[in-house]
Motif scaffolding. Structure first.
Motif, short mmCIF file in Angstrom:
data_model
loop_
_atom_site.label_atom_id
_atom_site.label_comp_id
_atom_site.label_asym_id
_atom_site.label_seq_id
_atom_site.Cartn_x
_atom_site.Cartn_y
_atom_site.Cartn_z
N LEU A 1 0.87 -1.17 0.00
CA LEU A 1 0.00 0.00 0.00
C LEU A 1 0.91 1.23 0.00
N TYR A 2 0.74 2.07 -1.01
CA TYR A 2 1.71 3.15 -1.18
C TYR A 2 1.06 4.46 -1.59
N ARG A 3 1.89 5.50 -1.55
CA ARG A 3 1.51 6.80 -2.08
C ARG A 3 2.69 7.28 -2.93
N SER A 4 2.43 7.65 -4.16
CA SER A 4 3.51 7.98 -5.09
C SER A 4 4.29 9.22 -4.70
N SER A 5 3.76 10.03 -3.78
CA SER A 5 4.45 11.24 -3.35
C SER A 5 5.50 10.96 -2.27
N ILE A 6 5.57 9.70 -1.81
CA ILE A 6 6.52 9.34 -0.76
C ILE A 6 7.68 8.57 -1.39
N ASN B 1 -8.13 7.99 4.65
CA ASN B 1 -7.50 8.73 5.75
C ASN B 1 -6.37 7.94 6.42
N TYR B 2 -5.63 7.19 5.62
CA TYR B 2 -4.49 6.43 6.15
C TYR B 2 -3.31 7.38 6.32
N HIS B 3 -2.66 7.35 7.50
CA HIS B 3 -1.61 8.30 7.81
C HIS B 3 -0.34 8.03 6.99
N ASP B 4 0.30 9.10 6.55
CA ASP B 4 1.53 8.98 5.79
C ASP B 4 2.64 8.32 6.61
N ARG B 5 2.62 8.50 7.91
CA ARG B 5 3.67 7.92 8.75
C ARG B 5 3.61 6.39 8.76
N CYS B 6 2.50 5.83 8.30
CA CYS B 6 2.35 4.37 8.25
C CYS B 6 2.78 3.80 6.91
N LEU B 7 3.26 4.66 6.01
CA LEU B 7 3.68 4.23 4.68
C LEU B 7 5.20 4.20 4.60
N PRO B 8 5.75 3.28 3.84
CA PRO B 8 5.07 2.21 3.09
C PRO B 8 4.45 1.18 4.04
N THR B 9 3.42 0.50 3.56
CA THR B 9 2.84 -0.63 4.29
C THR B 9 2.88 -1.86 3.39
#
Length: 241
Positions: free
Chosen positions: A114-119, A152-160
């Motif tokens: 589970l990711y966000r491309s901005s990280i 609303n998943y916190h960025d601090r929990c990424l990457p997961t």
């Protein structure tokens, strides 16, 4: 006769005019080869379709062995199919999560990121997982933008990274630290996934072991240095009576 054991033939063999004389096979070796040939069952050379067609030609004992052999070949065939089916890091959406992850075949390990491309760390993990997907094609490697799965998943929990087998979570790595840090190497991620049983690695030891040893040694040196300084300070203190 080139096969005759004569002095003249030996000379011709030395000059390469006659081929080397064949050595007679040892009787024990011949018996072993014959036994192996006799022990080999006809159905062991057949594919699944041929086994089905020839089933009536075998006796009851052979039929039981054939059934076991068929199941073995079937599992091998399924594994080959999976290897052809996977072998890449595939993108899915939240709507596909249940079908692709929790409802995956029971004998298939599923690793989803589970990711966000901005990280940046998420992009690094995707690169590593893409390499591992090619190395372990029998494992299903997936990635999904976190917002499509969890709101609303916190960025601090990424990457997961979640590891599934038979619809259950067998391992999880949440956040940069648990995933291995910003300098994560692909071998380190491979070791983490192997520790939870998702892949069978050919690495002989934890790639982070040397780093851990260096850190431990540094801490020990600092502690020893501080201890020495403390003792030196105690010696230099004036003795008050």
């Amino acid at each position: 006769d080139p096969n005759e054991d004569t002095e003249w033939n030996d000379i011709l063999r030395q000059f390469g005019i006659l081929p080397p004389k064949e050595k007679p096979k040892d009787e024990t070796e011949e018996m072993v080869l014959y036994s192996q040939k006799e022990a080999e069952k006809p159905y062991e050379r057949m594919n699944l379709e041929e086994l089905k067609e020839a089933e009536d030609d075998f006796d009851e004992a052979d039929r039981k062995a054939i059934e076991m052999y068929r199941q073995q070949r079937l599992q091998e065939w399924k594994r080959l199919q999976r290897m052809q089916k996977y072998g890449e890091l595939r993108e899915i959406s939240g709507e596909q999560y249940v079908k692709e992850v929790t409802d995956a075949p029971e004998d298939v390990w599923v690793i989803i990121h589970l990711y966000r491309s901005s990280i940046p760390m998420c992009l690094l993990v995707n690169e590593h997982l893409n390499l591992l997907a090619r190395k372990f094609p029998e494992v299903k490697f997936l990635k999904a933008i976190v917002n499509s799965c969890i709101q609303n998943y916190h960025d601090r929990c990424l990457p997961t990274i979640l590891v599934y087998k038979s619809g259950e979570i067998k391992g999880r790595f949440i956040g940069i630290a648990e995933c291995g840090g910003i300098y994560l190497k692909v071998e380190e991620l491979e070791w983490k996934l192997a520790e939870v049983g998702a892949i069978e690695t050919d690495l002989e030891e934890n790639p982070q072991k040397s780093i851990i040893n260096i850190m431990t040694l540094s801490v020990q040196n600092i502690s020893a240095h501080e201890d020495t300084n403390t003792k030196s300070s105690d010696v230099m203190k004036p003795h008050i009576t």
